[in-house]
Scaffold this motif. Structure first.
Motif, PDB file in Angstrom:
ATOM      1  N   GLU B  85      -3.158  -1.490  -7.172  1.00 58.75           N
ATOM      2  CA  GLU B  85      -1.905  -1.132  -6.507  1.00 58.75           C
ATOM      3  C   GLU B  85      -1.490   0.282  -6.868  1.00 58.75           C
ATOM      4  OE1 GLU B  85       1.242  -3.885  -7.048  1.00 58.75           O
ATOM      5  OE2 GLU B  85       0.501  -5.210  -5.466  1.00 58.75           O
ATOM      6  N   ASP B  86      -1.695   0.630  -8.134  1.00 65.81           N
ATOM      7  CA  ASP B  86      -1.373   1.994  -8.571  1.00 65.81           C
ATOM      8  C   ASP B  86      -2.172   3.007  -7.775  1.00 65.81           C
ATOM      9  OD1 ASP B  86       0.462   1.299 -10.360  1.00 65.81           O
ATOM     10  OD2 ASP B  86      -0.569   2.073 -12.150  1.00 65.81           O
ATOM     11  N   GLY B  88      -3.632   2.544  -4.958  1.00 65.96           N
ATOM     12  CA  GLY B  88      -3.366   2.475  -3.531  1.00 65.96           C
ATOM     13  C   GLY B  88      -2.030   3.066  -3.145  1.00 65.96           C
ATOM     14  N   SER B  89      -1.201   3.340  -4.152  1.00 63.72           N
ATOM     15  CA  SER B  89       0.151   3.801  -3.846  1.00 63.72           C
ATOM     16  C   SER B  89       0.161   5.207  -3.263  1.00 63.72           C
ATOM     17  CB  SER B  89       1.004   3.758  -5.110  1.00 63.72           C
ATOM     18  OG  SER B  89       0.497   4.659  -6.046  1.00 63.72           O
ATOM     19  N   ARG B  91      -1.683   6.228  -0.802  1.00 63.41           N
ATOM     20  CA  ARG B  91      -1.722   6.066   0.636  1.00 63.41           C
ATOM     21  C   ARG B  91      -0.676   5.059   1.099  1.00 63.41           C
ATOM     22  NH1 ARG B  91      -6.251   4.368   4.755  1.00 63.41           N
ATOM     23  NH2 ARG B  91      -5.947   6.052   6.226  1.00 63.41           N
ATOM     24  N   GLY B  92      -0.304   4.178   0.221  1.00 64.37           N
ATOM     25  CA  GLY B  92       0.670   3.159   0.565  1.00 64.37           C
ATOM     26  C   GLY B  92       0.003   1.905   1.087  1.00 64.37           C
ATOM     27  N   GLY B  96       4.329  -2.702  -0.442  1.00 66.73           N
ATOM     28  CA  GLY B  96       4.401  -1.916  -1.668  1.00 66.73           C
ATOM     29  C   GLY B  96       5.813  -1.485  -1.999  1.00 66.73           C
ATOM     30  N   SER B  97       6.659  -1.406  -0.963  1.00 67.26           N
ATOM     31  CA  SER B  97       8.019  -0.942  -1.196  1.00 67.26           C
ATOM     32  C   SER B  97       9.018  -2.095  -1.281  1.00 67.26           C
ATOM     33  CB  SER B  97       8.424   0.000  -0.064  1.00 67.26           C
ATOM     34  OG  SER B  97       8.367  -0.700   1.157  1.00 67.26           O
ATOM     35  N   SER B 107      -0.547  -9.824  -3.315  1.00 68.93           N
ATOM     36  CA  SER B 107      -0.537  -8.392  -3.055  1.00 68.93           C
ATOM     37  C   SER B 107      -1.413  -8.065  -1.846  1.00 68.93           C
ATOM     38  CB  SER B 107      -1.054  -7.665  -4.295  1.00 68.93           C
ATOM     39  OG  SER B 107      -1.317  -6.337  -3.973  1.00 68.93           O
ATOM     40  N   VAL B 109      -3.078  -5.465  -1.405  1.00 69.22           N
ATOM     41  CA  VAL B 109      -4.327  -4.822  -1.827  1.00 69.22           C
ATOM     42  C   VAL B 109      -5.452  -5.834  -1.907  1.00 69.22           C
ATOM     43  CG1 VAL B 109      -5.392  -3.542  -3.693  1.00 69.22           C
ATOM     44  CG2 VAL B 109      -3.065  -3.067  -3.077  1.00 69.22           C
TER      45      VAL B 109
END
Lengths: 139, 287
Positions: B85-86, B88-89, B91-92, B96-97, B107, B109
């Motif tokens: 997740e870190d 991937g953040s 690109r988002g 995630g938000s 998740s 991801v």
């Protein structure tokens, strides 16, 4: 963490997710990622990662494979877009260009979306028309 | 001395980083091919390989960090998901938000990975790889093939113990008559005697142990009190230097540690001992 806090109030959706995740991890035992296990284990060990579970090694391998595949797909799209933008001027040259080749130009564009800034050498010209943009080329 | 290490080694396998990089290069080339590329520039492929290895290491390091922050040494699934997740953040990813509490299990991801595995054909690596089987032995044979690949025993017993430096002697083998004998033979050899001279019969071995007969199999039982391990500086030929340094402190090998040079055969009859050494050295020269 989030997982622990929500364990106190279980709902039905979570069990489905758990089951799906367990199935997924079990399916990784039969799945062979392109990046071999030995290589992944080598890099994991180098970074201080300790886990005896093969499934997690495979998960990391699959994640890396997906990342590279995503980048490659983006680069492919850039490549195709670039080729279709070329005005059909010289038939024979276009046939030659039609081959899908991974180039630094497309790759750096694709990687920019993933937060990687690659600067390739502009002055390194392997063909006389390398530095010219398509508009200048057809004039 | 330095020129010795700068010599390129042109025999044998590639150095390790280069080897693993080559393998990753093949793997990323295979992935590119599966995505529809017909060819690739060498430089582009190298960049992609570099990024693949960096990504892999980044996952590992983030997972290790998150495991360590919870007081664990072994990472688990949640650590890896957090790491993904870190990464991937940048690109988002969907969800995630979200501010509401959600489990890591759901998740996005990991769901993307599920979809990836489900809809992509598996492309195995071009060639099956052997397990890491090349290791440096103590005696200076640069590469030595230890055991066969199928035997996982050595893999777990020696190669997996990452925190033990390679130059230390092997762990004592428990059980197995042949191995015990072999170990006894090795322990009679002094460290630092590069030409492999064996000690006299009355010499005390470094790792003494009781041989215990247990239900037909001999085992070594380590003593509670063991002698200190001592190092001897200098080669056997240069008797004079060793003799001068005996019993004093000296600076060793540029590492900056103080090494106590003791007489190996005890303080008594040192003259006889020196004579013996001179004789052996002379013999060796005459050979």
């Amino acid at each position: 963490m989030n997982a622990q806090s929500s364990q106190q109030q279980p709902n039905d959706g979570r069990h489905d997710d758990d089951a799906a995740l367990t199935d997924f991890l079990a399916s990784l035992m039969d799945y062979t990622p392109t990046i071999p296990d030995e290589l992944v284990e080598h890099y994991l060990a180098k970074s201080g990662f300790q886990c005896p579970d093969v499934r997690l090694t495979r998960l990391v391998a699959v994640a890396t494979q997906k990342f590279i595949a995503d980048v490659a797909t983006d680069a492919l799209q850039y490549c195709k877009a670039r080729q279709s933008a070329v005005v059909k001027d010289k038939r024979d040259k276009q046939q030659k260009d039609k081959r899908l080749i991974l180039t630094m130009e497309d790759l750096s564009k694709a990687l920019q979306e993933y937060g990687v800034n690659v600067k390739h050498q502009d002055y390194f010209a392997d063909s006389p028309s390398a530095g010219l943009d398509p508009v200048a080329r057809d004039e | 001395m330095k020129s010795q290490y700068n010599k390129p080694i042109n025999i044998g396998p590639l150095p390790e980083p280069e080897f693993s990089l080559t393998l990753s290069k093949v793997a990323s080339a295979q992935i590119c091919q599966s995505m529809g590329f017909k060819a690739a520039q060498n430089s582009a492929l190298e960049v992609l390989t570099d990024i693949a290895t960096r990504y892999l290491k980044a996952i590992a390091m983030l997972a290790v960090d998150s495991a360590n922050s919870f007081g664990r040494t072994e990472s688990n699934l949640l650590d890896i998901i957090v790491a993904l997740e870190d990464l991937g953040s940048v690109r988002g990813f969907r969800g995630g938000s979200d501010t509401k509490v959600r489990t890591l299990y759901e998740s996005q991801v990991i769901r993307d990975l599920m979809v990836f595995v489900k809809y992509n054909d598996e492309i195995p690596f071009a060639q099956p790889l052997p397990r890491k089987m090349i290791s440096r032995s103590i005696k200076g044979n640069f590469t030595k093939y230890r055991g066969d690949v199928d035997n996982n025993n050595w893999y777990w017993s020696e190669e997996k113990i990452m925190h033990v430096p390679r130059w230390l002697p092997f762990m004592p083998v428990m059980g197995g008559e042949e191995k015990v004998e072999e170990r006894k033979g090795k322990s009679n050899r002094k460290w630092g005697c590069l030409d492999g001279g064996f000690e006299g019969e009355g010499e005390k071995s470094l790792c003494r142990g009781k041989l215990v007969e247990r239900e037909g199999s001999k085992e070594i039982e380590l003593l509670g009190y063991r002698e200190k391990v001592r190092f001897k500086l200098g080669v056997d030929v240069s008797v004079g230097i060793v003799g001068n340094l005996r019993g004093r402190e000296c600076r060793g090998g540029g590492i900056g540690k103080r090494v106590l040079c003791n007489d190996w055969n005890g303080s008594g009859d040192s003259k006889d001992d020196e004579n013996k050494r001179m004789k052996t050295a002379m013999n060796k020269r005459s050979r």
